[in-house]
Design an enzyme around this catalytic site. Structure first.
Site, PDB file in Angstrom:
ATOM      1  N   GLY A  53       0.782  -1.232   0.000  1.00 21.59           N
ATOM      2  CA  GLY A  53       0.000   0.000   0.000  1.00 21.59           C
ATOM      3  C   GLY A  53       0.813   1.283   0.000  1.00 21.59           C
ATOM      4  O   GLY A  53       0.257   2.370   0.076  1.00 21.59           O
ATOM      5  N   GLN A  54       2.143   1.157  -0.085  1.00 19.37           N
ATOM      6  CA  GLN A  54       2.971   2.369  -0.128  1.00 19.37           C
ATOM      7  C   GLN A  54       2.591   3.208  -1.336  1.00 19.37           C
ATOM      8  O   GLN A  54       2.141   2.684  -2.351  1.00 19.37           O
ATOM      9  CB  GLN A  54       4.463   1.994  -0.243  1.00 19.37           C
ATOM     10  CG  GLN A  54       5.175   1.858   1.076  1.00 19.37           C
ATOM     11  CD  GLN A  54       4.766   0.611   1.803  1.00 19.37           C
ATOM     12  OE1 GLN A  54       4.285  -0.316   1.183  1.00 19.37           O
ATOM     13  NE2 GLN A  54       4.958   0.581   3.102  1.00 19.37           N
ATOM     14  N   LYS A  55       2.827   4.511  -1.221  1.00 17.46           N
ATOM     15  CA  LYS A  55       2.479   5.405  -2.332  1.00 17.46           C
ATOM     16  C   LYS A  55       3.061   4.905  -3.641  1.00 17.46           C
ATOM     17  O   LYS A  55       2.402   4.895  -4.671  1.00 17.46           O
ATOM     18  CB  LYS A  55       2.990   6.814  -2.036  1.00 17.46           C
ATOM     19  CG  LYS A  55       2.127   7.533  -1.020  1.00 17.46           C
ATOM     20  CD  LYS A  55       2.238   9.052  -1.179  1.00 17.46           C
ATOM     21  CE  LYS A  55       1.321   9.752  -0.198  1.00 17.46           C
ATOM     22  NZ  LYS A  55       2.018  10.547   0.808  1.00 17.46           N
TER      23      LYS A  55
END
Ligand SMILES: Nc1nc2c(ncn2[C@@H]2O[C@H](COP(=O)(O)OP(=O)(O)O)[C@@H](O)[C@H]2O)c(=O)[nH]1
Ligand SMILES: [Mg+2]
Lengths: 167, 380
Positions: A53-55
């Site tokens: 879910g990291q940018k």
């Protein structure tokens, strides 16, 4: 059945999957790409796709939309700061054509932590009541204690059965 | 980052292709049992799958010029997981090896080959790497045996805050802290609350007392500059944070203590962070020294000039002695090349143990400036 598990980084997606698989949850590293797990539940084969879910990784989410039966949106109930971010990301997903047929299960994770947001907090914060395009449900859960993980999958499977029955 | 867009595009295209292939392969494998064995139909299908796996595997090799190494590793492990899944399916067709998984109400937690865990693959791969030697447990530095009072600063400089409930919005603790801006060290009381929240401060020293132990279910520190915050005492005495967030912090020393979940850090610059956590996730930060104990692989994203060192012994509790410390196994989400990331490095000049032990707690009349200076930060 194909289940797509998404949410902001640190929501607890990977830990949920590990807990469901009865694996060690104490040394999970942040997800660098994606993980696929297959589990049997109630006679169904569930393919769970857990995507980081990291940018940097959110732009890749779209690669996973195809053929998704259920979207499990994992929310960190201790993260009030990013609840609005969380709402916007979810809103964007629900506009995706390729997810239009998917049902939505919102997991309010980390519910074991005292003082974390209530179901109402999250429901309001994510404006879930305004969702008309998808069948949805919210459930508090905990990857640490296992709370409601089984019930969540039960909902997913029941929902799939209902749809089969309809068409 | 300065990566040519066509490279990104081909990476993404491959990623999508790969994803499509393994989904399709998994599906064909699952339907193998429905093929008839007469006339070699099933064998044809198996042959077909084998060919497709081997093509996928050579595609990964061909794409190695533009796929980052960790993706390659993940792709390869996925392919071998597919192969072994196929193998176990074939084995299940053998007449004597017939058995079925029960599908009751509960989970059949089959950790068999059909569970293609790319993360597990990555973990396995990392185990092959050089292990960091474990830290010996040091009897002399155990918090548990040192009463918190002895580690506290000189009493006349301590402010006891009021007992307060709830910390959202108009955080009363913040008000108490602000009201007492003149005093050098704050010891706020969190005895009625379930979480710690400290925000909007400049130039103060905050020492979280052991009475805050039950408030440490989760913590948020934000908008701080030229501060020293020490939360090591309450989180060492059996009550670690479930999770800790640091956001918008400049020129500060943050001794986080122990975190049972992730330390999630965003926009911190020119600061020193000391933390023991299950996960270390750092974003959009610049020029920080990080003293770390971490049982999983730390990650950074959009960071520059981050230096890592192992947790000073004085902050270790018994638990820290056992799990491996991956403080130097950092993954950079924004660095996809095979050379080491230029965004982080190993800190060469550590702050000495005695500084953590004697200067940082504020004893011996050491003030804020002295502490910041002692950990190589500019004075407030
Ligand atoms: N207390 C608590 N911590 C959790 C829970 N689920 C996950 N965590 C912690 O949250 C952090 C992030 O979990 P992870 O599964 O890596 O998040 P992901 O990025 O969504 O995959 C880890 O340190 C977990 O130990 C939960 O239900 N309760
Ligand atoms: Mg993850």
């Amino acid at each position: 059945m194909r289940i797509l598990m998404l949410g902001l980084d640190n929501a607890g997606k990977t830990t949920i999957v590990k807990r469901i698989m009865n694996e060690d949850v104490s040394s999970v590293s942040p997800t660098l790409g994606f993980i696929i797990k297959t589990i049997e539940y109630d006679g169904y084969q569930l393919n769970i796709w857990d995507v980081g879910g990291q940018k940097t990784l959110r732009t890749y989410w779209k690669n996973y939309f195809e053929k998704t039966d259920t979207l499990i949106w994992v929310v960190d109930a201790t993260d009030r700061e990013r609840l609005d971010d969380c709402r916007l990301e979810l809103k964007g997903l629900l506009l995706e054509e390729r997810l239009s047929g998917a049902s939505l299960l919102v997991f309010k994770n980390k519910s074991d932590v005292p003082g974390s947001m209530t179901e109402d907090n999250v429901r309001t914060g994510l404006q879930l009541d305004s969702i008309k395009t998808h069948k949805w449900k919210i459930m508090p859960c905990s990857a640490m204690t296992g709370l409601n993980l089984q019930e969540g999958l039960q909902w997913v499977v029941q929902d799939a059965k209902d749809r089969l029955f309809l068409y | 980052m300065a990566e040519p867009t066509n490279e990104v595009a081909s990476k993404e295209r491959f990623f999508r292709y790969f994803q499509h292939e393994i989904t399709a392969l998994q599906e064909s494998m699952q339907s193998l049992s429905s093929h008839s064995t007469t006339g070699g139909e099933r064998n044809d299908a198996i042959e077909h799958i084998l060919a497709r796996i081997s093509r996928l595997s050579s595609d990964v090799k061909d794409a190695s010029s533009y796929i980052p190494p960790y993706d390659q590793r993940i792709y390869s492990e996925a392919i071998s997981a597919l192969s072994s899944k196929l193998q176990s399916i074939r084995a299940s067709f053998a007449p004597r090896a017939k058995f079925a998984f029960k599908s009751g109400n509960g989970f059949t937690t089959q950790k068999n080959a059909s569970a293609i865990s790319l993360n597990d693959a990555a973990e396995l791969a990392s185990q092959q790497r050089m292990k960091v030697p474990g830290w010996e447990s040091s009897a002399e530095s155990s918090f548990a045996t040192t009463p918190a009072e002895l580690r506290s600063p000189a009493p006349e400089r301590v402010d006891e805050g009021e007992e307060v409930k709830g910390f959202d919005g108009n955080d009363p603790v913040n008000k108490v802290l602000q009201a007492a801006q003149q005093a050098t060290i704050r010891k706020p009381s969190f005895s009625q609350s379930t979480s710690v929240s400290i925000s909007n401060h400049h130039g103060i020293h905050i020492l979280l007392p052991s009475s805050a132990a039950h408030a440490t279910s989760s913590g948020t520190l934000s908008n701080l500059s030229n501060c020293v915050v020490d939360m090591s005492v309450p989180t060492a005495t059996g009550r670690p944070f479930a999770g800790l967030t640091l956001k918008n912090i400049k020129n500060s020393l943050i001794v986080c203590g122990h975190v049972n979940g992730a330390a999630h850090i965003t926009n911190v610059s020119n600061s020193v962070i000391v933390v023991s956590a299950r996960q270390y996730r750092m974003h959009e930060s610049r020029h920080c020294d990080v003293y770390l104990q971490c049982s999983s692989r730390p990650i950074i994203e959009d960071c520059k000039g981050i230096q890592f060192a192992p947790l000073p012994k004085v902050y270790m509790i018994e638990n820290d002695a056992q799990p491996e410390n991956n403080w130097d196994q950092v993954d950079d989400f924004k660095w996809l090349k095979s050379e080491p990331s230029p965004n982080w490095s190993i800190l060469s000049k550590h702050v000495e143990e005695n500084v953590w032990r004697d200067v940082v707690p504020g004893a011996f009349g050491k003030g804020l400036d002295d502490i910041l200076h002692a950990v190589n930060l500019p004075k407030a």
